[in-house]
Design an enzyme around this catalytic site. Structure first.
Site, PDB file in Angstrom:
ATOM      1  N   ASP A  48       0.841  -1.208   0.000  1.00 24.98           N
ATOM      2  CA  ASP A  48       0.000   0.000   0.000  1.00 24.98           C
ATOM      3  C   ASP A  48       0.873   1.254   0.000  1.00 24.98           C
ATOM      4  O   ASP A  48       0.358   2.379  -0.078  1.00 24.98           O
ATOM      5  CB  ASP A  48      -1.041  -0.021   1.126  1.00 24.98           C
ATOM      6  CG  ASP A  48      -0.429  -0.111   2.509  1.00 24.98           C
ATOM      7  OD1 ASP A  48       0.812  -0.176   2.621  1.00 24.98           O
ATOM      8  OD2 ASP A  48      -1.202  -0.117   3.494  1.00 24.98           O
ATOM      9  N   GLU A 117      -1.262  -5.550   8.465  1.00 25.63           N
ATOM     10  CA  GLU A 117      -0.503  -4.812   9.484  1.00 25.63           C
ATOM     11  C   GLU A 117      -1.182  -4.961  10.842  1.00 25.63           C
ATOM     12  O   GLU A 117      -2.392  -4.723  10.950  1.00 25.63           O
ATOM     13  CB  GLU A 117      -0.468  -3.310   9.135  1.00 25.63           C
ATOM     14  CG  GLU A 117       0.451  -2.977   8.007  1.00 25.63           C
ATOM     15  CD  GLU A 117       0.616  -1.470   7.792  1.00 25.63           C
ATOM     16  OE1 GLU A 117       0.259  -0.668   8.680  1.00 25.63           O
ATOM     17  OE2 GLU A 117       1.107  -1.107   6.718  1.00 25.63           O
ATOM     18  N   GLU A 184       9.097  -3.931  10.454  1.00 26.89           N
ATOM     19  CA  GLU A 184       9.453  -2.603   9.927  1.00 26.89           C
ATOM     20  C   GLU A 184       9.936  -1.703  11.062  1.00 26.89           C
ATOM     21  O   GLU A 184       9.232  -1.526  12.077  1.00 26.89           O
ATOM     22  CB  GLU A 184       8.233  -1.976   9.227  1.00 26.89           C
ATOM     23  CG  GLU A 184       8.543  -0.575   8.703  1.00 26.89           C
ATOM     24  CD  GLU A 184       7.619  -0.082   7.605  1.00 26.89           C
ATOM     25  OE1 GLU A 184       6.707  -0.822   7.189  1.00 26.89           O
ATOM     26  OE2 GLU A 184       7.828   1.061   7.169  1.00 26.89           O
TER      27      GLU A 184
HETATM   28  O1  KIV Z   1       3.556  -1.068   1.638  1.00 28.85           O
HETATM   29  C1  KIV Z   1       4.724  -1.500   1.581  1.00 28.85           C
HETATM   30  O2  KIV Z   1       5.452  -1.267   0.620  1.00 28.85           O
HETATM   31  C2  KIV Z   1       5.207  -2.287   2.700  1.00 28.85           C
HETATM   32  C3  KIV Z   1       6.665  -2.593   2.739  1.00 28.85           C
HETATM   33  C4  KIV Z   1       7.419  -1.367   3.046  1.00 28.85           C
HETATM   34  C5  KIV Z   1       6.979  -3.678   3.675  1.00 28.85           C
HETATM   35  O3  KIV Z   1       4.449  -2.652   3.554  1.00 28.85           O
END
Ligand code: KIV
Length: 257
Positions: A48, A117, A184
């Site tokens: 996202d 998430e 992250e």
């Molecule tokens: O949205 C994204 O690109 C991510 C990565 C940074 C892990 O969640």
């Protein structure tokens, strides 16, 4: 010629046992997916993050299911040998039933796995998605979908309480059967300890060198978003300059012809 067979999501867990580090990049469109498809990556993530690097939003909070489906379809068309994971965007998993419905929509758009998430507060949604037979990647640490509540992008897991919560969340998601967990901006010593403790691989971004693999936003790796680059990403190309040089050369040639 024998076509390479696309791996299955279970290969991510198996790779951890083999000791090989996993590598992943984001992709948001067909040509990029096609280019990345034979680069030895373990999966392409339709992140996202497309909200920022493709759509020009300030963060990921406004990305919709419609955006994710649109880009997942394009990436799936270009990725014949690499697994495709797609993010469940903000607000798409507020109940387990909604999480399953939206995961099915991403799977039907071509995703081999979905990424969600959040920690133990998301466990009912995570369990429901996995019970529905849809492979899943967890995402812990800094959660960009909550950046507005959190007031910025900061390292997670420095305090004892935060570290204990992250360890417990990671273990719960691993034991639920996740294929992998993205960590992250997790304090590197904690990311290393979590990685040692889990059966599934951890995929680090800004979390040090001791995760079981790494992921980057493609634009940060190839220098395609010069307006912002996270400190942990070292660009290996300067595509923004290459685009501008080509466009300026074309524009000059047109003007002088
Ligand atoms: O949205 C994204 O690109 C991510 C990565 C940074 C892990 O969640």
């Amino acid at each position: 010629m024998i076509q390479p067979v696309k791996p299955t999501p279970t290969s991510l867990r198996e790779t951890k046992a083999s000791g090989r580090r996993l590598a992943s990049l984001t992709a948001y469109d067909y040509p990029t997916a096609r280019l990345l498809d034979d680069c030895g990556l373990d999966f392409l993530l339709v992140g996202d993050s497309l909200g920022m690097v493709v759509l020009g939003h300030p963060d990921t909070t406004q990305v919709t299911m419609a955006d994710m489906i649109h880009h997942t379809r394009a990436v799936a068309r270009g990725a014949s040998q690499t697994l495709v994971a797609a993010d469940l965007p903000a607000g798409s998993c507020t109940t387990p039933a909604l999480a399953v419905e939206n995961s099915r929509r991403l799977r039907d758009a071509g995703a081999d796995l979905v990424k969600i998430e959040g920690g133990s507060e998301c466990l009912p949604a995570i369990q429901a998605i996995l019970a529905d037979g849809i492979p899943l990647i967890g995402h812990l640490g800094m959660l960009p979908q909550r950046v507005l509540e959190e007031g910025g992008y900061r390292i997670k897991g420095k305090s004892t309480d935060d570290a204990e919560r992250l360890c417990a969340d990671a273990l719960a998601i691993d034991q639920a059967g996740a294929s992998a967990i993205v960590l992250e901006l997790v304090h590197p010593p904690l990311a290393a300890a979590i990685s040692k403790n889990l059966a599934c691989p951890t995929i680090g971004i800004g979390s040090g060198e001791d995760c079981d693999g790494g992921i980057l936003v493609l634009h940060d790796l190839i220098g395609l978003f010069p307006w912002f680059r996270p400190k942990f990403a070292t660009p290996l190309a300067d595509v923004a300059t290459a685009i501008q040089n080509a466009a300026r050369a074309y524009s000059r040639a047109q003007a002088s012809s």
